[in-house]
Design a protein around this motif. Structure first.
Motif, PDB file in Angstrom:
ATOM      1  N   PHE A   1       0.825  -1.219   0.000  1.00 39.73           N
ATOM      2  CA  PHE A   1       0.000   0.000   0.000  1.00 39.73           C
ATOM      3  C   PHE A   1       0.847   1.251   0.000  1.00 39.73           C
ATOM      4  CE2 PHE A   1      -4.282  -1.494   0.386  1.00 39.73           C
ATOM      5  CZ  PHE A   1      -4.059  -2.840   0.613  1.00 39.73           C
ATOM      6  N   ARG A   2       1.913   1.211   0.787  1.00 41.76           N
ATOM      7  CA  ARG A   2       2.611   2.484   1.041  1.00 41.76           C
ATOM      8  C   ARG A   2       4.048   2.491   0.532  1.00 41.76           C
ATOM      9  NH1 ARG A   2      -0.976   1.030   4.515  1.00 41.76           N
ATOM     10  NH2 ARG A   2      -2.654   2.483   5.032  1.00 41.76           N
ATOM     11  N   ASP A   3       4.505   1.403  -0.059  1.00 40.30           N
ATOM     12  CA  ASP A   3       5.854   1.457  -0.633  1.00 40.30           C
ATOM     13  C   ASP A   3       5.784   2.297  -1.903  1.00 40.30           C
ATOM     14  OD1 ASP A   3       6.712  -1.924   0.364  1.00 40.30           O
ATOM     15  OD2 ASP A   3       7.116   0.008   1.310  1.00 40.30           O
TER      16      ASP A   3
ATOM     17  N   THR B   1       4.273  -5.385   7.794  1.00 46.04           N
ATOM     18  CA  THR B   1       3.251  -4.368   7.983  1.00 46.04           C
ATOM     19  C   THR B   1       3.873  -3.083   8.502  1.00 46.04           C
ATOM     20  OG1 THR B   1       1.150  -3.790   9.060  1.00 46.04           O
ATOM     21  CG2 THR B   1       2.670  -5.197  10.326  1.00 46.04           C
ATOM     22  N   SER B   2       3.383  -1.969   7.967  1.00 44.65           N
ATOM     23  CA  SER B   2       3.879  -0.663   8.424  1.00 44.65           C
ATOM     24  C   SER B   2       3.275  -0.320   9.782  1.00 44.65           C
ATOM     25  CB  SER B   2       3.500   0.420   7.401  1.00 44.65           C
ATOM     26  OG  SER B   2       2.078   0.455   7.233  1.00 44.65           O
ATOM     27  N   ALA B   3       2.279  -1.087  10.193  1.00 46.89           N
ATOM     28  CA  ALA B   3       1.638  -0.916  11.513  1.00 46.89           C
ATOM     29  C   ALA B   3       1.111   0.506  11.698  1.00 46.89           C
ATOM     30  CB  ALA B   3       2.597  -1.281  12.635  1.00 46.89           C
TER      31      ALA B   3
ATOM     32  N   TRP C   1     -11.230  -1.287  -9.757  1.00 46.97           N
ATOM     33  CA  TRP C   1      -9.944  -1.341  -9.033  1.00 46.97           C
ATOM     34  C   TRP C   1      -9.794  -2.686  -8.327  1.00 46.97           C
ATOM     35  CZ3 TRP C   1      -8.572  -0.042  -3.565  1.00 46.97           C
ATOM     36  CH2 TRP C   1      -7.189   0.161  -3.401  1.00 46.97           C
ATOM     37  N   TYR C   2     -10.881  -3.121  -7.695  1.00 46.73           N
ATOM     38  CA  TYR C   2     -10.793  -4.400  -6.985  1.00 46.73           C
ATOM     39  C   TYR C   2     -10.692  -5.570  -7.961  1.00 46.73           C
ATOM     40  CZ  TYR C   2     -11.169  -2.362  -2.433  1.00 46.73           C
ATOM     41  OH  TYR C   2     -10.883  -1.652  -1.286  1.00 46.73           O
ATOM     42  N   GLN C   3     -11.376  -5.434  -9.076  1.00 45.82           N
ATOM     43  CA  GLN C   3     -11.280  -6.506 -10.072  1.00 45.82           C
ATOM     44  C   GLN C   3      -9.833  -6.645 -10.552  1.00 45.82           C
ATOM     45  OE1 GLN C   3     -12.148  -5.571 -14.016  1.00 45.82           O
ATOM     46  NE2 GLN C   3     -13.266  -7.470 -14.465  1.00 45.82           N
TER      47      GLN C   3
HETATM   48  C1  BV8 Z   1     -12.299   1.188  11.927  1.00 44.82           C
HETATM   49  C2  BV8 Z   1      -8.834  -3.688   3.054  1.00 44.82           C
HETATM   50  C3  BV8 Z   1     -14.115   1.845  13.314  1.00 44.82           C
HETATM   51  C4  BV8 Z   1      -9.296  -2.950   1.847  1.00 44.82           C
HETATM   52  C5  BV8 Z   1      -7.708  -2.072   4.519  1.00 44.82           C
HETATM   53  C6  BV8 Z   1      -6.422   7.854  13.384  1.00 44.82           C
HETATM   54  C7  BV8 Z   1      -5.660   7.083  14.249  1.00 44.82           C
HETATM   55  C8  BV8 Z   1      -5.907   5.707  14.345  1.00 44.82           C
HETATM   56  C9  BV8 Z   1      -6.907   5.116  13.567  1.00 44.82           C
HETATM   57  C10 BV8 Z   1      -7.619   5.910  12.717  1.00 44.82           C
HETATM   58  C11 BV8 Z   1      -7.391   7.256  12.619  1.00 44.82           C
HETATM   59  N1  BV8 Z   1      -8.259   7.744  11.699  1.00 44.82           N
HETATM   60  C12 BV8 Z   1      -9.019   6.735  11.225  1.00 44.82           C
HETATM   61  C13 BV8 Z   1      -8.641   5.626  11.842  1.00 44.82           C
HETATM   62  C14 BV8 Z   1      -9.185   4.307  11.658  1.00 44.82           C
HETATM   63  C15 BV8 Z   1      -8.644   3.667  10.389  1.00 44.82           C
HETATM   64  C16 BV8 Z   1      -7.148   3.735  10.332  1.00 44.82           C
HETATM   65  O1  BV8 Z   1      -6.455   2.974  10.978  1.00 44.82           O
HETATM   66  N2  BV8 Z   1      -6.617   4.679   9.525  1.00 44.82           N
HETATM   67  C17 BV8 Z   1      -5.178   4.835   9.439  1.00 44.82           C
HETATM   68  C18 BV8 Z   1      -4.776   4.997   7.969  1.00 44.82           C
HETATM   69  C19 BV8 Z   1      -4.764   6.019  10.274  1.00 44.82           C
HETATM   70  N3  BV8 Z   1      -9.051   2.296  10.499  1.00 44.82           N
HETATM   71  C20 BV8 Z   1     -10.244   1.940  10.015  1.00 44.82           C
HETATM   72  O2  BV8 Z   1     -10.975   2.681   9.394  1.00 44.82           O
HETATM   73  C21 BV8 Z   1     -10.646   0.505  10.312  1.00 44.82           C
HETATM   74  N4  BV8 Z   1     -11.996   0.520  10.818  1.00 44.82           N
HETATM   75  O3  BV8 Z   1     -11.496   1.755  12.619  1.00 44.82           O
HETATM   76  O4  BV8 Z   1     -13.645   1.150  12.158  1.00 44.82           O
HETATM   77  C22 BV8 Z   1     -15.510   1.399  13.514  1.00 44.82           C
HETATM   78  C23 BV8 Z   1     -15.825   0.677  14.682  1.00 44.82           C
HETATM   79  C24 BV8 Z   1     -17.134   0.274  14.877  1.00 44.82           C
HETATM   80  C25 BV8 Z   1     -18.127   0.569  13.923  1.00 44.82           C
HETATM   81  C26 BV8 Z   1     -17.797   1.264  12.760  1.00 44.82           C
HETATM   82  C27 BV8 Z   1     -16.483   1.689  12.550  1.00 44.82           C
HETATM   83  C28 BV8 Z   1     -10.629  -0.323   9.044  1.00 44.82           C
HETATM   84  C29 BV8 Z   1      -9.206  -0.440   8.537  1.00 44.82           C
HETATM   85  C30 BV8 Z   1      -9.163  -1.442   7.374  1.00 44.82           C
HETATM   86  C31 BV8 Z   1      -8.992  -0.702   6.070  1.00 44.82           C
HETATM   87  N5  BV8 Z   1      -8.841  -1.694   4.998  1.00 44.82           N
HETATM   88  N6  BV8 Z   1      -7.636  -3.033   3.591  1.00 44.82           N
HETATM   89  C32 BV8 Z   1      -8.304  -3.066   0.722  1.00 44.82           C
HETATM   90  O5  BV8 Z   1      -7.330  -3.852   0.820  1.00 44.82           O
HETATM   91  O6  BV8 Z   1      -8.537  -2.372  -0.287  1.00 44.82           O
HETATM   92  S1  BV8 Z   1      -6.303  -1.367   5.118  1.00 44.82           S
HETATM   93  C33 BV8 Z   1      -4.972  -1.674   4.111  1.00 44.82           C
HETATM   94  O7  BV8 Z   1      -3.841  -1.071   4.753  1.00 44.82           O
HETATM   95  C34 BV8 Z   1      -4.606  -3.135   4.006  1.00 44.82           C
HETATM   96  O8  BV8 Z   1      -5.517  -4.044   4.550  1.00 44.82           O
HETATM   97  C35 BV8 Z   1      -3.319  -3.218   4.759  1.00 44.82           C
HETATM   98  O9  BV8 Z   1      -3.253  -4.301   5.595  1.00 44.82           O
HETATM   99  C36 BV8 Z   1      -3.394  -2.055   5.619  1.00 44.82           C
HETATM  100  C37 BV8 Z   1      -2.109  -1.697   6.276  1.00 44.82           C
HETATM  101  O10 BV8 Z   1      -1.103  -1.686   5.328  1.00 44.82           O
HETATM  102  P1  BV8 Z   1       0.111  -2.738   5.462  1.00 44.82           P
HETATM  103  O11 BV8 Z   1      -0.406  -4.115   5.312  1.00 44.82           O
HETATM  104  O12 BV8 Z   1       0.901  -2.474   6.670  1.00 44.82           O
HETATM  105  O13 BV8 Z   1       0.868  -2.385   4.159  1.00 44.82           O
HETATM  106  P2  BV8 Z   1       1.843  -1.125   3.936  1.00 44.82           P
HETATM  107  O14 BV8 Z   1       2.032  -0.969   2.473  1.00 44.82           O
HETATM  108  O15 BV8 Z   1       1.401   0.036   4.752  1.00 44.82           O
HETATM  109  O16 BV8 Z   1       3.211  -1.630   4.580  1.00 44.82           O
HETATM  110  C38 BV8 Z   1       3.913  -2.702   3.975  1.00 44.82           C
HETATM  111  C39 BV8 Z   1       5.113  -2.963   4.854  1.00 44.82           C
HETATM  112  O17 BV8 Z   1       5.799  -4.079   4.324  1.00 44.82           O
HETATM  113  C40 BV8 Z   1       6.095  -1.798   4.869  1.00 44.82           C
HETATM  114  O18 BV8 Z   1       6.501  -1.573   6.207  1.00 44.82           O
HETATM  115  C41 BV8 Z   1       7.296  -2.327   4.053  1.00 44.82           C
HETATM  116  O19 BV8 Z   1       8.515  -1.854   4.563  1.00 44.82           O
HETATM  117  C42 BV8 Z   1       7.180  -3.803   4.289  1.00 44.82           C
HETATM  118  N7  BV8 Z   1       7.738  -4.674   3.252  1.00 44.82           N
HETATM  119  C43 BV8 Z   1       7.889  -4.417   1.925  1.00 44.82           C
HETATM  120  N8  BV8 Z   1       8.431  -5.515   1.332  1.00 44.82           N
HETATM  121  C44 BV8 Z   1       8.599  -6.457   2.306  1.00 44.82           C
HETATM  122  C45 BV8 Z   1       8.157  -5.924   3.522  1.00 44.82           C
HETATM  123  N9  BV8 Z   1       8.189  -6.610   4.682  1.00 44.82           N
HETATM  124  C46 BV8 Z   1       8.690  -7.870   4.640  1.00 44.82           C
HETATM  125  N10 BV8 Z   1       9.121  -8.451   3.510  1.00 44.82           N
HETATM  126  C47 BV8 Z   1       9.103  -7.780   2.332  1.00 44.82           C
HETATM  127  N11 BV8 Z   1       9.554  -8.374   1.209  1.00 44.82           N
END
Ligand code: BV8
Length: 257
Positions: free
Chosen positions: A35-37, A192-194, A66-68
């Motif tokens: 997602f974020r790389d 995960t970027s956590a 996009w999802y397709q």
């Molecule tokens: C909710 C599915 C409430 C869809 C996804 C402020 C603070 C905290 C939280 C929030 C906030 N504002 C809003 C929120 C909540 C929000 C959130 O967290 N936002 C973030 C951005 C701040 N969360 C939500 O909205 C969640 N729901 O809170 O609901 C609620 C409660 C009750 C009733 C109603 C509502 C829902 C979150 C889910 C969103 N959906 N995906 C889709 O895929 O299209 S999130 C999406 O990002 C993916 O699922 C993914 O898992 C997720 C996180 O990304 P990562 O997996 O970490 O991937 P990323 O690219 O970021 O990082 C990859 C990492 O891999 C990097 O570190 C890289 O260095 C590393 N890497 C690269 N290559 C390798 C490697 N590591 C190892 N080996 C390699 N070879």
């Protein structure tokens, strides 16, 4: 090869329960963009433009398209050595729970016994009105015609079975993930970027319950300050080496008088 501590190997070899939180990085070596790389999924689009209900209702054809495309990438991809290593770990640890944020189905295809899908699964679709599951082919046909894909039974819009921003995570998955991470002797945070919550809370919560927490990631992450150990390398290289070290340690232990 990045350094893996003897402590981690021992803790895994002695563990009853291991939890593994995975993110998009574990699938990067399967050719699925993260997602974020730099070349990640969000480069082309902004999250708020696509991965939320309002965007979907505002432009269903764009979001379905996009999802397709992502589903096609996933279907052509294969589990990599990292996914397979987590399956192999099950031979040395009584209970391995894979708590994944990924929607790409690769842990299931790698054969892991306990996969907990926090954010759903892109290979499944359903109707927003009657909630009947929808065949991907129905989406493909409509997209080819440049129309929104609708349910053949009630004409409601078809959406991917994934959790969008602002949507609640599946309660059953959260319950299983809470239990798996609370009882974990070791938690591995892999690829995960956590930064996405509530998934990103699990490493800290596991540690609060006494788990040894290690991250596997080439880069620092949102939980780097909170883990016991960071292994700076790709999952496809680190995880097989880690499981091999655990296997060796388990054999040594078995051979001990
Ligand atoms: C909710 C599915 C409430 C869809 C996804 C402020 C603070 C905290 C939280 C929030 C906030 N504002 C809003 C929120 C909540 C929000 C959130 O967290 N936002 C973030 C951005 C701040 N969360 C939500 O909205 C969640 N729901 O809170 O609901 C609620 C409660 C009750 C009733 C109603 C509502 C829902 C979150 C889910 C969103 N959906 N995906 C889709 O895929 O299209 S999130 C999406 O990002 C993916 O699922 C993914 O898992 C997720 C996180 O990304 P990562 O997996 O970490 O991937 P990323 O690219 O970021 O990082 C990859 C990492 O891999 C990097 O570190 C890289 O260095 C590393 N890497 C690269 N290559 C390798 C490697 N590591 C190892 N080996 C390699 N070879």
């Amino acid at each position: 090869m990045p350094t893996i501590s003897d402590t981690l190997v021992c803790r895994l070899a002695e563990a009853d329960h291991v939890a593994v939180l995975t993110g998009a990085g574990i699938s990067a070596e399967s050719g699925i963009p993260t997602f974020r790389d730099p070349d990640g999924l969000w480069d082309e689009f902004e999250p708020q433009e696509l991965a939320n209900v309002e965007a979907f209702l505002d432009n269903p054809t764009l979001v379905q398209g996009w999802y397709q495309r992502r589903r096609q990438v996933v279907e052509e991809a294969e589990p990599n050595a990292g996914h397979r290593a987590l399956k192999a770990l099950e031979a040395h640890v009584p209970s391995v729970s894979v708590v994944t944020q990924n929607v790409d189905d690769l842990h299931n295809r790698a054969g892991s016994d306990a996969v907990i899908e926090l954010h759903g699964n892109i290979t499944r679709n359903y109707c927003v009105d009657c909630e009947r599951t929808a065949a991907p082919e129905a989406v493909d046909a409509a997209i080819r015609n440049g129309e929104p894909a609708c349910c053949p039974a009630c004409d409601g819009l078809i959406r991917p079975d994934v959790v969008w921003f602002g949507e609640r995570l599946p309660p059953e998955a959260v319950e299983r993930a809470d239990a798996a991470t609370a009882r974990a002797d070791v938690l591995l945070s892999v690829g995960t970027s956590a930064v996405v919550y509530p998934a990103a809370r699990y490493p800290v919560r596991a540690r609060e319950h006494g788990a040894y927490v290690a991250e596997v990631n080439p880069d620092t992450t949102g939980v780097t300050p909170d883990v016991d150990e960071s292994i700076r390398g790709p999952a496809g290289e680190v995880l097989p080496a880690l499981v091999e070290a655990v296997a060796d340690r388990s054999e040594e232990g078995a051979g001990a008088p």
